[in-house]
Design a protein around this motif. Structure first.
Motif, PDB file in Angstrom:
ATOM      1  N   SER A  20      -4.838 -22.138  73.065  1.00  0.00           N
ATOM      2  CA  SER A  20      -4.099 -23.353  73.531  1.00  0.00           C
ATOM      3  C   SER A  20      -2.871 -23.092  72.149  1.00  0.00           C
ATOM      4  CB  SER A  20      -5.163 -24.433  73.668  1.00  0.00           C
ATOM      5  OG  SER A  20      -4.654 -25.342  72.214  1.00  0.00           O
ATOM      6  N   PHE A  21      -2.125 -24.136  72.493  1.00  0.00           N
ATOM      7  CA  PHE A  21      -1.105 -24.230  71.698  1.00  0.00           C
ATOM      8  C   PHE A  21      -1.174 -25.608  70.635  1.00  0.00           C
ATOM      9  CE2 PHE A  21       2.038 -27.548  73.876  1.00  0.00           C
ATOM     10  CZ  PHE A  21       0.229 -28.457  74.470  1.00  0.00           C
ATOM     11  N   LYS A  22      -2.531 -25.980  70.496  1.00  0.00           N
ATOM     12  CA  LYS A  22      -2.874 -26.585  69.754  1.00  0.00           C
ATOM     13  C   LYS A  22      -3.559 -26.124  68.658  1.00  0.00           C
ATOM     14  CE  LYS A  22      -3.863 -30.016  72.118  1.00  0.00           C
ATOM     15  NZ  LYS A  22      -2.364 -31.196  72.365  1.00  0.00           N
ATOM     16  N   ALA A  23      -3.178 -25.032  68.379  1.00  0.00           N
ATOM     17  CA  ALA A  23      -3.583 -24.053  67.720  1.00  0.00           C
ATOM     18  C   ALA A  23      -2.866 -24.181  66.051  1.00  0.00           C
ATOM     19  CB  ALA A  23      -3.977 -22.057  67.373  1.00  0.00           C
ATOM     20  N   GLY A  40       3.253 -27.877  62.522  1.00  0.00           N
ATOM     21  CA  GLY A  40       3.365 -26.994  63.691  1.00  0.00           C
ATOM     22  C   GLY A  40       3.376 -26.958  64.865  1.00  0.00           C
ATOM     23  N   LYS A  41       3.514 -28.098  65.424  1.00  0.00           N
ATOM     24  CA  LYS A  41       4.358 -27.737  67.051  1.00  0.00           C
ATOM     25  C   LYS A  41       5.827 -27.451  67.524  1.00  0.00           C
ATOM     26  CE  LYS A  41       1.271 -29.079  70.141  1.00  0.00           C
ATOM     27  NZ  LYS A  41       0.836 -29.905  70.796  1.00  0.00           N
ATOM     28  N   LYS A  42       6.067 -27.962  65.697  1.00  0.00           N
ATOM     29  CA  LYS A  42       7.981 -27.115  65.920  1.00  0.00           C
ATOM     30  C   LYS A  42       7.885 -25.857  65.627  1.00  0.00           C
ATOM     31  CE  LYS A  42       9.532 -26.955  61.140  1.00  0.00           C
ATOM     32  NZ  LYS A  42       9.398 -27.555  60.587  1.00  0.00           N
ATOM     33  N   PHE A  57      10.411 -26.922  79.826  1.00  0.00           N
ATOM     34  CA  PHE A  57       9.717 -27.912  80.766  1.00  0.00           C
ATOM     35  C   PHE A  57       8.396 -28.115  80.137  1.00  0.00           C
ATOM     36  CE2 PHE A  57      12.036 -29.493  85.617  1.00  0.00           C
ATOM     37  CZ  PHE A  57      12.116 -28.378  85.019  1.00  0.00           C
ATOM     38  N   TYR A  58       8.203 -29.224  79.358  1.00  0.00           N
ATOM     39  CA  TYR A  58       7.375 -29.162  78.678  1.00  0.00           C
ATOM     40  C   TYR A  58       6.323 -30.562  78.981  1.00  0.00           C
ATOM     41  CZ  TYR A  58       4.279 -30.108  74.186  1.00  0.00           C
ATOM     42  OH  TYR A  58       2.997 -30.275  73.440  1.00  0.00           O
ATOM     43  N   PRO A  59       5.059 -30.175  79.318  1.00  0.00           N
ATOM     44  CA  PRO A  59       3.446 -30.797  80.158  1.00  0.00           C
ATOM     45  C   PRO A  59       3.049 -32.171  78.611  1.00  0.00           C
ATOM     46  CG  PRO A  59       2.449 -28.711  79.392  1.00  0.00           C
ATOM     47  CD  PRO A  59       4.271 -28.873  79.002  1.00  0.00           C
ATOM     48  N   THR A  60       3.343 -33.306  79.406  1.00  0.00           N
ATOM     49  CA  THR A  60       3.241 -34.493  78.082  1.00  0.00           C
ATOM     50  C   THR A  60       2.408 -34.800  78.117  1.00  0.00           C
ATOM     51  OG1 THR A  60       5.833 -34.358  78.389  1.00  0.00           O
ATOM     52  CG2 THR A  60       4.985 -35.943  77.037  1.00  0.00           C
ATOM     53  N   GLY A  61       1.339 -35.049  77.144  1.00  0.00           N
ATOM     54  CA  GLY A  61       0.594 -35.581  76.858  1.00  0.00           C
ATOM     55  C   GLY A  61       0.402 -37.092  75.454  1.00  0.00           C
ATOM     56  N   GLY A  62       0.927 -36.203  74.061  1.00  0.00           N
ATOM     57  CA  GLY A  62       1.082 -37.025  73.150  1.00  0.00           C
ATOM     58  C   GLY A  62       2.523 -37.010  72.953  1.00  0.00           C
ATOM     59  N   GLY A  63       2.613 -35.744  73.467  1.00  0.00           N
ATOM     60  CA  GLY A  63       4.200 -35.218  73.132  1.00  0.00           C
ATOM     61  C   GLY A  63       4.520 -35.049  71.893  1.00  0.00           C
ATOM     62  N   THR A  64       3.680 -34.220  70.982  1.00  0.00           N
ATOM     63  CA  THR A  64       3.725 -33.686  69.524  1.00  0.00           C
ATOM     64  C   THR A  64       5.023 -32.473  69.744  1.00  0.00           C
ATOM     65  OG1 THR A  64       1.642 -34.000  69.838  1.00  0.00           O
ATOM     66  CG2 THR A  64       2.949 -33.179  67.779  1.00  0.00           C
ATOM     67  N   GLY A  65       4.424 -31.545  70.634  1.00  0.00           N
ATOM     68  CA  GLY A  65       5.481 -29.824  70.897  1.00  0.00           C
ATOM     69  C   GLY A  65       7.082 -30.712  71.412  1.00  0.00           C
ATOM     70  N   LEU A  66       7.342 -32.032  72.495  1.00  0.00           N
ATOM     71  CA  LEU A  66       8.277 -31.981  72.867  1.00  0.00           C
ATOM     72  C   LEU A  66       9.071 -32.487  71.513  1.00  0.00           C
ATOM     73  CD1 LEU A  66       9.580 -33.553  76.347  1.00  0.00           C
ATOM     74  CD2 LEU A  66      10.372 -34.576  73.769  1.00  0.00           C
ATOM     75  N   HIS A 107      -5.974 -32.822  82.111  1.00  0.00           N
ATOM     76  CA  HIS A 107      -6.692 -33.354  81.425  1.00  0.00           C
ATOM     77  C   HIS A 107      -5.585 -33.877  79.656  1.00  0.00           C
ATOM     78  CE1 HIS A 107     -10.854 -33.568  82.657  1.00  0.00           C
ATOM     79  NE2 HIS A 107     -10.267 -32.885  83.555  1.00  0.00           N
ATOM     80  N   GLY A 108      -4.870 -33.343  79.705  1.00  0.00           N
ATOM     81  CA  GLY A 108      -3.971 -32.778  78.805  1.00  0.00           C
ATOM     82  C   GLY A 108      -2.962 -33.814  78.645  1.00  0.00           C
ATOM     83  N   MET A 109      -2.570 -33.772  79.497  1.00  0.00           N
ATOM     84  CA  MET A 109      -1.551 -34.626  79.672  1.00  0.00           C
ATOM     85  C   MET A 109      -1.689 -35.933  80.441  1.00  0.00           C
ATOM     86  SD  MET A 109       1.161 -32.765  82.150  1.00  0.00           S
ATOM     87  CE  MET A 109       0.647 -32.877  83.400  1.00  0.00           C
ATOM     88  N   LEU A 164      -1.850 -19.824  84.691  1.00  0.00           N
ATOM     89  CA  LEU A 164      -1.761 -21.153  84.183  1.00  0.00           C
ATOM     90  C   LEU A 164      -3.034 -21.742  83.966  1.00  0.00           C
ATOM     91  CD1 LEU A 164       1.572 -21.210  85.921  1.00  0.00           C
ATOM     92  CD2 LEU A 164       1.297 -20.643  83.953  1.00  0.00           C
ATOM     93  N   CYS A 165      -2.885 -22.626  82.720  1.00  0.00           N
ATOM     94  CA  CYS A 165      -3.575 -23.692  83.042  1.00  0.00           C
ATOM     95  C   CYS A 165      -2.921 -24.763  83.550  1.00  0.00           C
ATOM     96  CB  CYS A 165      -4.032 -24.360  81.704  1.00  0.00           C
ATOM     97  SG  CYS A 165      -2.316 -24.952  80.342  1.00  0.00           S
ATOM     98  N   PRO A 166      -4.155 -25.867  83.848  1.00  0.00           N
ATOM     99  CA  PRO A 166      -3.483 -26.713  84.677  1.00  0.00           C
ATOM    100  C   PRO A 166      -2.291 -27.305  84.652  1.00  0.00           C
ATOM    101  CG  PRO A 166      -5.949 -27.835  85.230  1.00  0.00           C
ATOM    102  CD  PRO A 166      -5.330 -26.152  84.086  1.00  0.00           C
ATOM    103  N   GLU A 167      -2.326 -27.778  82.889  1.00  0.00           N
ATOM    104  CA  GLU A 167      -0.667 -28.520  82.472  1.00  0.00           C
ATOM    105  C   GLU A 167       0.484 -27.882  82.895  1.00  0.00           C
ATOM    106  OE1 GLU A 167      -3.645 -28.333  81.015  1.00  0.00           O
ATOM    107  OE2 GLU A 167      -4.445 -29.974  80.400  1.00  0.00           O
ATOM    108  N   GLY A 168       0.210 -26.253  82.110  1.00  0.00           N
ATOM    109  CA  GLY A 168       1.320 -24.902  82.314  1.00  0.00           C
ATOM    110  C   GLY A 168       1.656 -25.070  84.007  1.00  0.00           C
ATOM    111  N   CYS A 199       0.205 -24.536  78.179  1.00  0.00           N
ATOM    112  CA  CYS A 199      -0.026 -24.321  76.672  1.00  0.00           C
ATOM    113  C   CYS A 199      -1.316 -23.835  76.619  1.00  0.00           C
ATOM    114  CB  CYS A 199      -0.144 -25.874  76.163  1.00  0.00           C
ATOM    115  SG  CYS A 199      -0.117 -26.866  78.345  1.00  0.00           S
ATOM    116  N   ALA A 200      -1.705 -23.554  77.399  1.00  0.00           N
ATOM    117  CA  ALA A 200      -3.819 -22.921  77.135  1.00  0.00           C
ATOM    118  C   ALA A 200      -3.994 -21.813  78.232  1.00  0.00           C
ATOM    119  CB  ALA A 200      -4.249 -23.891  77.235  1.00  0.00           C
ATOM    120  N   THR A 201      -4.639 -21.002  77.461  1.00  0.00           N
ATOM    121  CA  THR A 201      -5.373 -19.681  78.152  1.00  0.00           C
ATOM    122  C   THR A 201      -6.050 -20.860  80.299  1.00  0.00           C
ATOM    123  OG1 THR A 201      -6.366 -18.561  79.123  1.00  0.00           O
ATOM    124  CG2 THR A 201      -7.391 -19.807  77.712  1.00  0.00           C
TER     125      THR A 201
END
Ligand SMILES: Cc1ncc(COP(=O)(O)O)c(C=O)c1O
Length: 415
Positions: free
Chosen positions: A121-124, A225-227, A246-255, A311-313, A358-362, A389-391
Motif C-alpha cells: 500500500s501507499f502507506k509505505a 513520504g506521501k508527498k 481523485f484521492y480516497p480520503t481518511g486522514g488525508g495525508t496523501g491529498l 476501512h481506510g476511509m 482495486l482495493c475498496p478505497e481505490g 492505494c493498496a493491493t
C-alpha cells in the motif's frame, strides 16, 4: 520517548537536504527542524519547509531522470539528512495504468497503482520516511492507531530499523493486514472501537510507555513520504499535471502531501501554474470532509456512527481536516461521497473489464469519478488520475464455487 544512547547528534550530515524549519499548518508558527516533534503548540500538524530556491539550483530534471525509479530519487525534497538512517524495503515508482475501456471517449482515465509498494500500500511511502526520521532523531519505541495498512507498513519499517512498535486497530480491520502486522514484528491489538478510539489509547499510553506517537499527521514526516506521490505523478506525466485527481480520503495525508508537492515544484520552477482539481473521496457512511466542504466550514465535525466497507476511509475525525479542505478549495476541486454499493460495483467492473484489481478505497475513487462525470463536475474530455492505494489482494473477493471431478467425464462445451 527514550532517546537512543548510541546516536551521535554531532555526526556530520551527508545528504543534500534543504530543510529550513517546521511550520504549524494552522498558525504558521515556525519550529526548529531536526528535533523530535509531534503537533504544534496549537495542536495542529507541523509541515516541513525547505529552501526551494537553493533546491532548484542544486538539482535539475535531467539529473533526476538518471536516478533509479524509486522514492529516494527525490531526496532533495525529503528531510532525511544521513544516508545510514534511510530505512528502505525498495520503494519503487508505481505505474500509471490507463483504463481505456472504462474512460469516456476523448478522455483519459489513469490509475496510479500504489498496491505495488512494499507491504502492498501507499502507506509505505509515509512510513519509510517517518521511520527513517524517527531513527535519525533517536526514537526507540513507536505506537500508532491504524485502519490496517499503515500498521503493516509501520511494523515492517520499524522492525527493519530495530525500533519497537505497538499497533492498535479496530477489531474488524481486514484479517490479512492484522496478521501481517504481527508477523512483521509489531505488537498488535484489536480494539473494540474505531481508529479514533485506537488513537486515544496511543495518546493516553505514550507517557507511561515512552512511545513516540506516529498517528496520521501527528508528526511531520509521514506527509513528506506521501508527498512523493505528487512528485512522481508530475514526473511521469512529463511535468504536466492532470486536470483532476481523485484521492480516497481518511486522514488525508496523501491529498495534503500531493498539494504540498505541487506547490514545491511550482516554487522550484519545474511546473507551470496549472494545478489539478483535488477531489477528496469519502464513503456515504463516513463523510465528515464532504459535509464540511458542502457547508463551507474550515474544520469538520466528528462523524457519528461511522461505517463503510472501505476501512481506510472510516476516519470520523481527522486532525488535518482544515488542510484537506484548504487543498480541495484552493485547487477548485470538491469532496464527494460514494455508497458501499457503488464501491463494490466499481471494484467488480475494474477487475472484469480492465483486469485491474482495486482495493475498496481505490474502487471508491472510480465510483466517485463516474458520479462526477454524471453530475458534470468532471468533463468527459479531462485527464483524470485515480489513486488505488493498496493491493486488492488483501481484501475479500467473491467466492468461487465451480468444481470439476477429474474422475468423471468433463462436459467441455458446458464450461
Ligand atoms: C487502503 C487505504 N486507502 C486510503 C486510506 C486513507 O489514506 P489517508 O489517511 O492518506 O487519507 C487508507 C488509510 O488507512 C488506506 O489504508
Amino acid at each position: 520517548m527514550s532517546p537512543d544512547p548510541t546516536r551521535d547528534p554531532t555526526a556530520p550530515e551527508d545528504r543534500p537536504t534543504f530543510v529550513t524549519h517546521l511550520e504549524c499548518g494552522l498558525t504558521g508558527e515556525a519550529y526548529e527542524a531536526d528535533t523530535l516533534r509531534g503537533l504544534s503548540r496549537a495542536g495542529k500538524p507541523l509541515l516541513v519547509r525547505y529552501d526551494l530556491a537553493a533546491l532548484g539550483r542544486s538539482l535539475d530534471k535531467e539529473a533526476l531522470a538518471r536516478r533509479p525509479a524509486e522514492l529516494w530519487r527525490y531526496r532533495e525534497f525529503l528531510p532525511v539528512r544521513r544516508s545510514e538512517n534511510i530505512v528502505s524495503l525498495g520503494e519503487i515508482s508505481t505505474p500509471l495504468i490507463r483504463l481505456s475501456r472504462l474512460e469516456p471517449a476523448g478522455g483519459m482515465l489513469l490509475v496510479k497503482d500504489e498496491g505495488r509498494l512494499p507491504t502492498g500500500s501507499f502507506k509505505a511511502r509515509g512510513l519509510c520516511m517517518a521511520v527513517s526520521m524517527a531513527k535519525e532523531l533517536g526514537v526507540t519505541r513507536i505506537a500508532m492507531p491504524t485502519a490496517g495498512n499503515a500498521g503493516a507498513a509501520l511494523a515492517a519499517y520499524a522492525t527493519r530499523a530495530g525500533i519497537e512498535s505497538y499497533v492498535f486497530c479496530p477489531d474488524d480491520a481486514p484479517e490479512p493486514t492484522i496478521s501481517e502486522i504481527a508477523y512483521q514484528g509489531a505488537k498488535v491489538y484489536r480494539v473494540n472501537g474505531l481508529i479514533n478510539d485506537c488513537g486515544k489509547i496511543v495518546g493516553e499510553g505514550k507517557a507511561a510507555m515512552g512511545w513516540f506517537d506516529l498517528s496520521t499527521l501527528k508528526e511531520p514526516y509521514r506527509i513528506e513520504g506521501k508527498k512523493t506521490m505528487g512528485l512522481e505523478l508530475a514526473e511521469q506525466l512529463g511535468w504536466q499535471l492532470p486536470d483532476v485527481i481523485f484521492y480516497p480520503t481518511g486522514g488525508g495525508t496523501g491529498l495534503i502531501g500531493m498539494w504540498k508537492a505541487f506547490a514545491e515544484l511550482g516554487a522550484t520552477g519545474w511546473i507551470g501554474a496549472k494545478r489539478p482539481r483535488m477531489v477528496a473521496v469519502q464513503a456515504t457512511g463516513c463523510a465528515p470532509i464532504v459535509k464540511a466542504f458542502e457547508e463551507g466550514k474550515e474544520f469538520a465535525e466528528p462523524w457519528p456512527d461511522a461505517h463503510t466497507i472501505a476501512h481506510g476511509m472510516r476516519v470520523p475525525v481527522a486532525v488535518g481536516d482544515f488542510l484537506i479542505l484548504r487543498a480541495v478549495r484552493e485547487s477548485g476541486g470538491f469532496a464527494i461521497a460514494v455508497s458501499d454499493e457503488a464501491i463494490l460495483e466499481a471494484q467488480a467492473e475494474a477487475a472484469r473489464t480492465e483486469g485491474l484489481l482495486l482495493c475498496p478505497e481505490g474502487a471508491a475513487t472510480l465510483a466517485a469519478y463516474r458520479q462526477a462525470l454524471a453530475d458534470g463536475r468532471v468533463a468527459p474530455g479531462e485527464r483524470a488520475v485515480l489513486f488505488n492505494c493498496a493491493t486488492g489482494l488483501k481484501y475479500p473477493m467473491p467466492p468461487v464455487t465451480a468444481r470439476l471431478d477429474r474422475h468423471k467425464p468433463i462436459d467441455y462445451a458446458a464450461l
